[in-house]
Design an enzyme around this catalytic site. Sequence first.
Site, PDB file in Angstrom:
ATOM      1  N   ASP A  54    -147.338  13.643-117.860  1.00  0.00           N
ATOM      2  CA  ASP A  54    -146.271  14.641-117.964  1.00  0.00           C
ATOM      3  C   ASP A  54    -146.742  15.832-118.796  1.00  0.00           C
ATOM      4  OD1 ASP A  54    -143.640  15.786-117.897  1.00  0.00           O
ATOM      5  OD2 ASP A  54    -143.375  15.063-119.945  1.00  0.00           O
ATOM      6  N   LYS A  94    -156.053   6.821-125.105  1.00  0.00           N
ATOM      7  CA  LYS A  94    -155.816   7.076-126.535  1.00  0.00           C
ATOM      8  C   LYS A  94    -156.037   5.724-127.212  1.00  0.00           C
ATOM      9  CE  LYS A  94    -154.740   9.638-130.000  1.00  0.00           C
ATOM     10  NZ  LYS A  94    -155.785  10.512-130.588  1.00  0.00           N
ATOM     11  N   ASP A 118    -147.853  20.108-117.400  1.00  0.00           N
ATOM     12  CA  ASP A 118    -147.338  21.435-117.761  1.00  0.00           C
ATOM     13  C   ASP A 118    -148.531  22.333-118.103  1.00  0.00           C
ATOM     14  OD1 ASP A 118    -144.623  20.692-117.480  1.00  0.00           O
ATOM     15  OD2 ASP A 118    -144.035  21.821-119.264  1.00  0.00           O
ATOM     16  N   TYR A 128    -142.318   5.345-119.872  1.00  0.00           N
ATOM     17  CA  TYR A 128    -141.030   5.746-119.307  1.00  0.00           C
ATOM     18  C   TYR A 128    -140.118   4.579-118.955  1.00  0.00           C
ATOM     19  CZ  TYR A 128    -141.893  10.787-118.948  1.00  0.00           C
ATOM     20  OH  TYR A 128    -142.091  12.122-119.224  1.00  0.00           O
ATOM     21  N   ASP A 151    -155.876  13.965-126.507  1.00  0.00           N
ATOM     22  CA  ASP A 151    -155.953  15.191-127.314  1.00  0.00           C
ATOM     23  C   ASP A 151    -157.193  16.007-126.938  1.00  0.00           C
ATOM     24  OD1 ASP A 151    -157.430  13.065-128.340  1.00  0.00           O
ATOM     25  OD2 ASP A 151    -156.901  13.415-130.445  1.00  0.00           O
TER      26      ASP A 151
HETATM   27  C1  IPM Z   1    -141.342  16.171-115.106  1.00  0.00           C
HETATM   28  C2  IPM Z   1    -140.206  16.254-116.098  1.00  0.00           C
HETATM   29  C3  IPM Z   1    -139.514  14.923-116.225  1.00  0.00           C
HETATM   30  C4  IPM Z   1    -140.497  13.906-116.753  1.00  0.00           C
HETATM   31  C5  IPM Z   1    -138.286  14.945-117.130  1.00  0.00           C
HETATM   32  C6  IPM Z   1    -137.386  16.064-116.837  1.00  0.00           C
HETATM   33  C7  IPM Z   1    -137.559  13.645-117.079  1.00  0.00           C
HETATM   34  O1  IPM Z   1    -140.648  16.743-117.316  1.00  0.00           O
HETATM   35  O2  IPM Z   1    -141.108  15.767-113.959  1.00  0.00           O
HETATM   36  O3  IPM Z   1    -142.458  16.560-115.462  1.00  0.00           O
HETATM   37  O4  IPM Z   1    -140.714  13.807-117.976  1.00  0.00           O
HETATM   38  O5  IPM Z   1    -141.045  13.179-115.947  1.00  0.00           O
HETATM   39 MN    MN Z   2    -142.698  17.435-117.280  1.00  0.00          MN
END
Ligand code: IPM
Ligand code: MN
Length: 355
Positions: free
Chosen positions: A246, A189, A250, A139, A222
Amino acid sequence: MSKSLNIAVYPGDGIGPEVIAPTLRVLQRVEQLDGTFQLRFTEFPWGAEFGRESGRVVPDDYLDQLRPFDAILLGALGWPERLPDHVTLAPLIRIRQAFDQYACLRPARLFPGLPCVLADKRPEQIDMLVIRENSEGEYVDQGGRLRRGTPDEVALQTAVHTRRGVERILRFGFRMAQRRRRKLTMITKSNVLRHAFVLWEEVLHEVAGDYPDVSSERQHCDAAAMNMVRRPEQFDVIVASNLFGDILTDLGGVLAGGLGLAPSSNTNPERRFPSMFEPVHGSAPDIAGRGIANPLAAMLSAAMMLDQLDLPPAADRIRRAVAQTLAAGHQTPDLGGALTTNEMGERVLLQLEPT
Ligand code: IPM
Ligand code: MN
Ligand code: NAD
Protein backbone atom coordinates in the site's frame (compact mmCIF):
# COMPACT_ATOMS: atom_id res chain seq x y z
CA MET A 1 -21.46 -14.17 -31.44
CA SER A 2 -20.21 -11.44 -29.17
CA LYS A 3 -19.65 -12.41 -25.56
CA SER A 4 -21.65 -10.66 -22.90
CA LEU A 5 -20.00 -9.59 -19.66
CA ASN A 6 -21.70 -8.34 -16.52
CA ILE A 7 -19.83 -5.58 -14.74
CA ALA A 8 -20.72 -4.35 -11.26
CA VAL A 9 -19.97 -0.64 -10.99
CA TYR A 10 -19.40 0.77 -7.50
CA PRO A 11 -18.54 4.46 -8.04
CA GLY A 12 -18.39 5.24 -4.30
CA ASP A 13 -17.64 8.64 -2.82
CA GLY A 14 -15.98 11.95 -3.62
CA ILE A 15 -14.25 11.88 -7.00
CA GLY A 16 -15.13 8.18 -7.42
CA PRO A 17 -18.36 8.85 -9.38
CA GLU A 18 -16.65 11.74 -11.24
CA VAL A 19 -13.91 9.51 -12.68
CA ILE A 20 -16.16 6.50 -13.26
CA ALA A 21 -18.63 8.40 -15.50
CA PRO A 22 -16.13 9.17 -18.32
CA THR A 23 -14.57 5.73 -17.85
CA LEU A 24 -17.89 4.07 -18.63
CA ARG A 25 -18.18 6.21 -21.79
CA VAL A 26 -14.72 5.06 -22.87
CA LEU A 27 -15.62 1.42 -22.21
CA GLN A 28 -18.82 1.78 -24.22
CA ARG A 29 -16.95 3.25 -27.17
CA VAL A 30 -14.29 0.51 -27.01
CA GLU A 31 -17.06 -2.07 -26.98
CA GLN A 32 -18.51 -0.58 -30.20
CA LEU A 33 -15.13 -0.35 -31.90
CA ASP A 34 -14.07 -3.86 -30.92
CA GLY A 35 -17.34 -5.57 -31.73
CA THR A 36 -16.53 -8.89 -30.04
CA PHE A 37 -18.06 -8.28 -26.61
CA GLN A 38 -20.88 -6.53 -24.81
CA LEU A 39 -20.58 -4.98 -21.37
CA ARG A 40 -23.66 -4.79 -19.17
CA PHE A 41 -23.14 -2.35 -16.32
CA THR A 42 -25.08 -2.55 -13.07
CA GLU A 43 -24.44 0.43 -10.81
CA PHE A 44 -24.50 0.15 -7.03
CA PRO A 45 -24.95 3.52 -5.29
CA TRP A 46 -23.18 2.42 -2.12
CA GLY A 47 -20.91 4.53 0.04
CA ALA A 48 -21.03 7.38 2.52
CA GLU A 49 -24.20 8.98 1.13
CA PHE A 50 -26.01 5.62 1.06
CA GLY A 51 -24.79 5.15 4.65
CA ARG A 52 -26.21 8.46 5.79
CA GLU A 53 -29.63 7.56 4.43
CA SER A 54 -29.77 3.87 5.35
CA GLY A 55 -27.40 3.62 8.30
CA ARG A 56 -25.11 1.22 6.41
CA VAL A 57 -22.57 1.99 3.68
CA VAL A 58 -23.53 -1.23 1.86
CA PRO A 59 -26.53 -3.54 2.24
CA ASP A 60 -26.02 -6.67 4.35
CA ASP A 61 -25.96 -8.95 1.32
CA TYR A 62 -23.51 -6.90 -0.76
CA LEU A 63 -21.11 -9.82 -1.27
CA ASP A 64 -23.95 -12.01 -2.55
CA GLN A 65 -25.02 -9.21 -4.88
CA LEU A 66 -21.51 -8.83 -6.30
CA ARG A 67 -20.51 -12.50 -6.55
CA PRO A 68 -22.29 -13.34 -9.86
CA PHE A 69 -20.59 -10.53 -11.81
CA ASP A 70 -17.70 -11.06 -14.21
CA ALA A 71 -15.83 -8.10 -12.71
CA ILE A 72 -16.22 -5.15 -10.37
CA LEU A 73 -15.20 -1.62 -11.33
CA LEU A 74 -14.78 0.65 -8.32
CA GLY A 75 -14.22 4.41 -8.15
CA ALA A 76 -13.09 5.34 -4.65
CA LEU A 77 -14.48 5.20 -1.13
CA GLY A 78 -14.20 7.52 1.84
CA TRP A 79 -15.81 10.70 3.09
CA PRO A 80 -14.00 11.34 6.37
CA GLU A 81 -16.07 14.43 7.27
CA ARG A 82 -19.26 12.38 7.27
CA LEU A 83 -18.24 8.91 8.36
CA PRO A 84 -15.10 7.43 9.86
CA ASP A 85 -12.89 5.83 7.18
CA HIS A 86 -12.78 2.48 8.94
CA VAL A 87 -16.56 2.27 8.40
CA THR A 88 -16.71 3.47 4.78
CA LEU A 89 -13.64 1.50 3.70
CA ALA A 90 -14.53 -1.77 5.43
CA PRO A 91 -16.45 -3.21 2.44
CA LEU A 92 -13.49 -2.60 0.14
CA ILE A 93 -11.16 -4.67 2.31
CA ARG A 94 -13.87 -7.29 2.82
CA ILE A 95 -14.44 -7.66 -0.95
CA ARG A 96 -10.71 -8.14 -1.53
CA GLN A 97 -10.53 -10.81 1.16
CA ALA A 98 -13.89 -12.56 0.68
CA PHE A 99 -13.33 -12.89 -3.08
CA ASP A 100 -9.74 -14.03 -2.50
CA GLN A 101 -8.39 -11.23 -4.68
CA TYR A 102 -4.95 -11.98 -3.37
CA ALA A 103 -2.91 -10.44 -6.17
CA CYS A 104 -3.11 -6.66 -6.25
CA LEU A 105 -1.30 -5.44 -9.35
CA ARG A 106 -0.13 -1.85 -9.44
CA PRO A 107 1.98 -0.96 -12.46
CA ALA A 108 3.98 2.27 -12.25
CA ARG A 109 5.18 3.30 -15.69
CA LEU A 110 5.97 6.85 -16.71
CA PHE A 111 4.21 7.89 -19.91
CA PRO A 112 6.29 9.66 -22.55
CA GLY A 113 5.58 13.38 -22.57
CA LEU A 114 4.99 13.68 -18.86
CA PRO A 115 7.38 15.31 -16.43
CA CYS A 116 8.67 13.11 -13.64
CA VAL A 117 8.97 14.32 -10.06
CA LEU A 118 12.50 12.95 -10.18
CA ALA A 119 14.97 15.07 -12.09
CA ASP A 120 16.37 13.62 -15.33
CA LYS A 121 14.40 10.37 -15.31
CA ARG A 122 13.15 9.12 -18.65
CA PRO A 123 10.10 6.89 -19.20
CA GLU A 124 12.21 3.77 -19.74
CA GLN A 125 13.73 4.26 -16.28
CA ILE A 126 10.39 4.11 -14.49
CA ASP A 127 8.64 0.89 -15.31
CA MET A 128 7.85 -1.28 -12.33
CA LEU A 129 5.03 -3.56 -11.31
CA VAL A 130 4.22 -3.72 -7.63
CA ILE A 131 2.39 -6.89 -6.66
CA ARG A 132 0.77 -6.42 -3.32
CA GLU A 133 -0.40 -9.39 -1.24
CA ASN A 134 -4.03 -8.43 -0.86
CA SER A 135 -5.73 -11.10 1.22
CA GLU A 136 -3.96 -11.23 4.58
CA GLY A 137 -0.89 -9.73 6.28
CA GLU A 138 -1.41 -6.53 8.18
CA TYR A 139 -4.96 -6.08 6.84
CA VAL A 140 -6.70 -8.98 8.58
CA ASP A 141 -9.24 -7.64 10.99
CA GLN A 142 -7.73 -9.19 14.10
CA GLY A 143 -7.18 -7.36 17.33
CA GLY A 144 -9.00 -5.52 20.01
CA ARG A 145 -9.02 -2.74 22.55
CA LEU A 146 -8.82 -3.27 26.27
CA ARG A 147 -9.60 -0.84 29.08
CA ARG A 148 -11.06 1.62 26.58
CA GLY A 149 -10.80 5.28 27.39
CA THR A 150 -8.62 4.75 30.44
CA PRO A 151 -4.97 5.73 30.76
CA ASP A 152 -4.20 2.00 30.75
CA GLU A 153 -5.83 1.42 27.40
CA VAL A 154 -4.28 -1.23 25.16
CA ALA A 155 -4.79 -1.71 21.41
CA LEU A 156 -3.74 -4.95 19.74
CA GLN A 157 -3.52 -5.22 15.95
CA THR A 158 -2.38 -8.58 14.73
CA ALA A 159 -0.99 -9.42 11.29
CA VAL A 160 -1.43 -12.87 9.78
CA HIS A 161 1.05 -14.23 7.23
CA THR A 162 0.42 -17.79 6.07
CA ARG A 163 2.96 -19.94 4.25
CA ARG A 164 0.30 -20.68 1.63
CA GLY A 165 -0.47 -16.97 1.18
CA VAL A 166 3.18 -15.95 0.96
CA GLU A 167 4.07 -18.76 -1.42
CA ARG A 168 1.24 -18.09 -3.86
CA ILE A 169 1.97 -14.36 -4.13
CA LEU A 170 5.69 -14.97 -4.59
CA ARG A 171 5.06 -17.57 -7.30
CA PHE A 172 2.63 -15.16 -8.96
CA GLY A 173 5.35 -12.50 -8.83
CA PHE A 174 7.93 -14.81 -10.39
CA ARG A 175 5.54 -15.66 -13.24
CA MET A 176 4.92 -11.96 -13.89
CA ALA A 177 8.67 -11.30 -13.81
CA GLN A 178 9.16 -14.00 -16.47
CA ARG A 179 6.93 -11.93 -18.75
CA ARG A 180 8.88 -8.73 -18.02
CA ARG A 181 12.55 -8.01 -17.30
CA ARG A 182 13.04 -11.11 -15.11
CA LYS A 183 13.87 -9.43 -11.87
CA LEU A 184 11.96 -9.74 -8.61
CA THR A 185 12.47 -7.69 -5.47
CA MET A 186 10.75 -8.93 -2.34
CA ILE A 187 10.04 -6.31 0.29
CA THR A 188 10.92 -7.35 3.82
CA LYS A 189 11.55 -5.97 7.27
CA SER A 190 12.96 -9.13 8.74
CA ASN A 191 15.47 -7.18 10.77
CA VAL A 192 12.62 -6.30 13.16
CA LEU A 193 9.48 -8.23 12.23
CA ARG A 194 11.31 -11.47 12.70
CA HIS A 195 8.36 -13.82 12.69
CA ALA A 196 6.47 -12.66 9.62
CA PHE A 197 9.30 -11.60 7.36
CA VAL A 198 11.71 -14.38 8.22
CA LEU A 199 8.91 -16.65 6.96
CA TRP A 200 8.65 -14.53 3.78
CA GLU A 201 12.39 -14.85 3.23
CA GLU A 202 12.41 -18.60 3.80
CA VAL A 203 9.63 -19.04 1.27
CA LEU A 204 11.44 -16.78 -1.22
CA HIS A 205 14.53 -18.94 -0.83
CA GLU A 206 12.50 -22.12 -1.35
CA VAL A 207 10.61 -21.07 -4.46
CA ALA A 208 13.28 -18.99 -6.25
CA GLY A 209 14.96 -22.15 -7.55
CA ASP A 210 11.84 -22.98 -9.58
CA TYR A 211 12.38 -19.81 -11.64
CA PRO A 212 16.06 -19.93 -12.61
CA ASP A 213 15.49 -17.36 -15.36
CA VAL A 214 14.44 -14.70 -12.82
CA SER A 215 16.93 -13.01 -10.52
CA SER A 216 15.51 -12.33 -7.08
CA GLU A 217 16.59 -10.23 -4.15
CA ARG A 218 15.10 -8.77 -1.00
CA GLN A 219 15.15 -5.25 0.25
CA HIS A 220 13.99 -3.87 3.55
CA CYS A 221 10.97 -1.65 3.07
CA ASP A 222 12.69 1.52 4.25
CA ALA A 223 15.65 1.01 1.91
CA ALA A 224 13.31 0.11 -0.96
CA ALA A 225 11.44 3.42 -0.50
CA MET A 226 14.74 5.25 -0.78
CA ASN A 227 15.89 3.21 -3.77
CA MET A 228 12.62 3.75 -5.63
CA VAL A 229 13.49 7.46 -5.55
CA ARG A 230 17.24 7.11 -5.96
CA ARG A 231 17.40 4.37 -8.59
CA PRO A 232 13.90 3.52 -9.85
CA GLU A 233 15.38 1.79 -12.90
CA GLN A 234 16.66 -1.04 -10.71
CA PHE A 235 13.10 -2.27 -10.07
CA ASP A 236 11.08 -4.58 -12.28
CA VAL A 237 8.61 -6.67 -10.26
CA ILE A 238 8.24 -5.83 -6.58
CA VAL A 239 6.36 -8.24 -4.31
CA ALA A 240 5.23 -6.79 -1.01
CA SER A 241 2.97 -7.59 1.91
CA ASN A 242 -0.38 -5.82 2.13
CA LEU A 243 0.70 -2.76 4.11
CA PHE A 244 4.15 -2.35 2.56
CA GLY A 245 2.54 -2.67 -0.87
CA ASP A 246 0.00 0.00 0.00
CA ILE A 247 2.67 2.46 1.05
CA LEU A 248 5.06 1.77 -1.83
CA THR A 249 2.32 2.12 -4.46
CA ASP A 250 1.47 5.70 -3.56
CA LEU A 251 5.19 6.32 -4.05
CA GLY A 252 5.20 4.32 -7.31
CA GLY A 253 2.16 6.29 -8.45
CA VAL A 254 3.80 9.64 -7.92
CA LEU A 255 7.00 8.51 -9.66
CA ALA A 256 4.93 7.52 -12.69
CA GLY A 257 3.21 10.88 -13.07
CA GLY A 258 0.92 11.11 -10.07
CA LEU A 259 -1.99 9.36 -8.40
CA GLY A 260 -4.31 10.64 -11.10
CA LEU A 261 -2.70 8.08 -13.44
CA ALA A 262 -2.11 5.05 -11.21
CA PRO A 263 -4.31 2.00 -11.91
CA SER A 264 -4.83 -1.11 -9.85
CA SER A 265 -6.34 -4.56 -9.99
CA ASN A 266 -7.45 -6.81 -7.16
CA THR A 267 -7.17 -10.13 -8.90
CA ASN A 268 -8.31 -13.63 -8.08
CA PRO A 269 -6.01 -15.37 -10.56
CA GLU A 270 -7.92 -18.66 -10.39
CA ARG A 271 -11.11 -16.80 -11.38
CA ARG A 272 -13.18 -18.44 -8.68
CA PHE A 273 -14.56 -15.00 -7.82
CA PRO A 274 -14.89 -11.72 -9.67
CA SER A 275 -11.79 -9.52 -9.63
CA MET A 276 -12.06 -5.82 -8.82
CA PHE A 277 -10.46 -2.88 -10.59
CA GLU A 278 -9.95 0.57 -9.09
CA PRO A 279 -7.55 3.48 -9.20
CA VAL A 280 -4.83 3.53 -6.53
CA HIS A 281 -6.10 6.93 -5.43
CA GLY A 282 -8.86 7.65 -2.97
CA SER A 283 -11.94 9.88 -3.00
CA ALA A 284 -9.86 13.10 -2.87
CA PRO A 285 -12.27 15.18 -0.76
CA ASP A 286 -9.98 18.20 -1.31
CA ILE A 287 -11.02 18.42 -4.98
CA ALA A 288 -14.31 16.47 -5.02
CA GLY A 289 -17.30 18.22 -6.58
CA ARG A 290 -15.19 20.52 -8.72
CA GLY A 291 -15.07 18.32 -11.79
CA ILE A 292 -11.29 18.51 -12.07
CA ALA A 293 -10.21 15.01 -11.03
CA ASN A 294 -8.02 13.15 -13.48
CA PRO A 295 -10.04 10.21 -14.87
CA LEU A 296 -7.05 8.43 -16.42
CA ALA A 297 -6.27 6.20 -13.41
CA ALA A 298 -9.84 4.90 -13.54
CA MET A 299 -9.62 4.39 -17.33
CA LEU A 300 -6.33 2.52 -17.02
CA SER A 301 -7.91 0.38 -14.29
CA ALA A 302 -10.74 -0.39 -16.71
CA ALA A 303 -8.08 -1.45 -19.23
CA MET A 304 -6.69 -3.86 -16.63
CA MET A 305 -10.24 -5.19 -16.26
CA LEU A 306 -10.47 -5.87 -20.00
CA ASP A 307 -7.14 -7.73 -19.82
CA GLN A 308 -8.50 -9.94 -17.05
CA LEU A 309 -11.67 -10.55 -19.12
CA ASP A 310 -9.44 -11.89 -21.92
CA LEU A 311 -9.92 -8.82 -24.11
CA PRO A 312 -6.34 -7.56 -24.42
CA PRO A 313 -6.86 -5.84 -27.81
CA ALA A 314 -9.66 -3.75 -26.26
CA ALA A 315 -7.47 -3.01 -23.23
CA ASP A 316 -4.67 -1.89 -25.56
CA ARG A 317 -7.05 0.51 -27.29
CA ILE A 318 -7.60 2.31 -23.99
CA ARG A 319 -3.91 2.35 -23.06
CA ARG A 320 -2.95 3.66 -26.50
CA ALA A 321 -5.60 6.38 -26.40
CA VAL A 322 -4.46 7.46 -22.93
CA ALA A 323 -0.80 7.53 -24.02
CA GLN A 324 -1.66 9.58 -27.13
CA THR A 325 -3.80 11.97 -25.10
CA LEU A 326 -0.89 12.61 -22.73
CA ALA A 327 1.67 12.81 -25.54
CA ALA A 328 -0.50 15.51 -27.15
CA GLY A 329 -0.11 17.53 -23.95
CA HIS A 330 -3.67 17.27 -22.64
CA GLN A 331 -3.59 17.60 -18.87
CA THR A 332 -5.88 17.99 -15.87
CA PRO A 333 -4.73 20.32 -13.03
CA ASP A 334 -2.92 17.54 -11.13
CA LEU A 335 -0.60 17.25 -14.15
CA GLY A 336 -0.22 21.01 -14.51
CA GLY A 337 -2.97 21.59 -17.07
CA ALA A 338 -6.44 23.09 -16.94
CA LEU A 339 -8.75 20.46 -18.43
CA THR A 340 -11.80 19.31 -16.51
CA THR A 341 -12.54 15.64 -15.89
CA ASN A 342 -15.07 15.60 -18.71
CA GLU A 343 -12.79 17.45 -21.15
CA MET A 344 -10.05 14.92 -20.46
CA GLY A 345 -12.57 12.15 -21.05
CA GLU A 346 -13.52 13.74 -24.39
CA ARG A 347 -9.86 13.89 -25.44
CA VAL A 348 -9.45 10.18 -24.76
CA LEU A 349 -12.64 9.40 -26.69
CA LEU A 350 -11.26 11.35 -29.68
CA GLN A 351 -8.01 9.39 -29.55
CA LEU A 352 -9.98 6.14 -29.62
CA GLU A 353 -11.41 6.96 -33.03
CA PRO A 354 -9.79 5.08 -35.90
CA THR A 355 -7.83 7.43 -38.15
C1 IPM B 1 -5.52 1.55 -1.39
C2 IPM B 1 -6.13 2.29 -0.23
C3 IPM B 1 -6.82 1.33 0.71
C4 IPM B 1 -5.80 0.37 1.27
C5 IPM B 1 -7.55 2.00 1.86
C6 IPM B 1 -8.40 3.12 1.42
C7 IPM B 1 -8.35 1.01 2.64
O1 IPM B 1 -5.18 3.07 0.42
O2 IPM B 1 -6.24 0.82 -2.09
O3 IPM B 1 -4.33 1.75 -1.65
O4 IPM B 1 -5.10 0.68 2.25
O5 IPM B 1 -5.70 -0.72 0.74
MN1 MN C 1 -3.28 3.15 -0.61
P1 NAD D 1 -6.39 10.50 -2.08
O1 NAD D 1 -5.75 9.52 -2.97
O2 NAD D 1 -7.85 10.59 -2.13
O3 NAD D 1 -5.77 11.95 -2.36
C1 NAD D 1 -4.40 12.26 -2.20
C2 NAD D 1 -4.07 13.52 -3.03
O4 NAD D 1 -4.04 13.17 -4.41
C3 NAD D 1 -5.11 14.64 -2.88
O5 NAD D 1 -4.44 15.88 -2.91
C4 NAD D 1 -5.97 14.47 -4.12
O6 NAD D 1 -6.57 15.67 -4.56
C5 NAD D 1 -4.98 13.95 -5.14
N1 NAD D 1 -5.65 13.07 -6.12
C6 NAD D 1 -6.03 11.78 -5.90
N2 NAD D 1 -6.63 11.29 -6.98
C7 NAD D 1 -6.64 12.26 -7.90
C8 NAD D 1 -7.15 12.36 -9.24
N3 NAD D 1 -7.75 11.33 -9.84
N4 NAD D 1 -6.99 13.54 -9.89
C9 NAD D 1 -6.38 14.57 -9.31
N5 NAD D 1 -5.88 14.54 -8.05
C10 NAD D 1 -6.02 13.40 -7.36
O7 NAD D 1 -5.89 10.13 -0.60
P2 NAD D 1 -6.32 10.73 0.83
O8 NAD D 1 -6.54 12.20 0.74
O9 NAD D 1 -5.33 10.20 1.78
O10 NAD D 1 -7.70 10.02 1.16
C11 NAD D 1 -8.97 10.58 0.90
C12 NAD D 1 -10.04 9.56 1.22
O11 NAD D 1 -9.95 8.46 0.30
C13 NAD D 1 -9.95 8.94 2.61
O12 NAD D 1 -11.26 8.71 3.04
C14 NAD D 1 -9.20 7.64 2.36
O13 NAD D 1 -9.43 6.67 3.34
C15 NAD D 1 -9.81 7.24 1.04
N6 NAD D 1 -9.03 6.33 0.20
C16 NAD D 1 -9.75 5.43 -0.53
C17 NAD D 1 -9.12 4.60 -1.44
C18 NAD D 1 -9.93 3.66 -2.24
O14 NAD D 1 -11.13 3.80 -2.32
N7 NAD D 1 -9.33 2.69 -2.89
C19 NAD D 1 -7.73 4.72 -1.62
C20 NAD D 1 -7.02 5.65 -0.87
C21 NAD D 1 -7.68 6.48 0.04
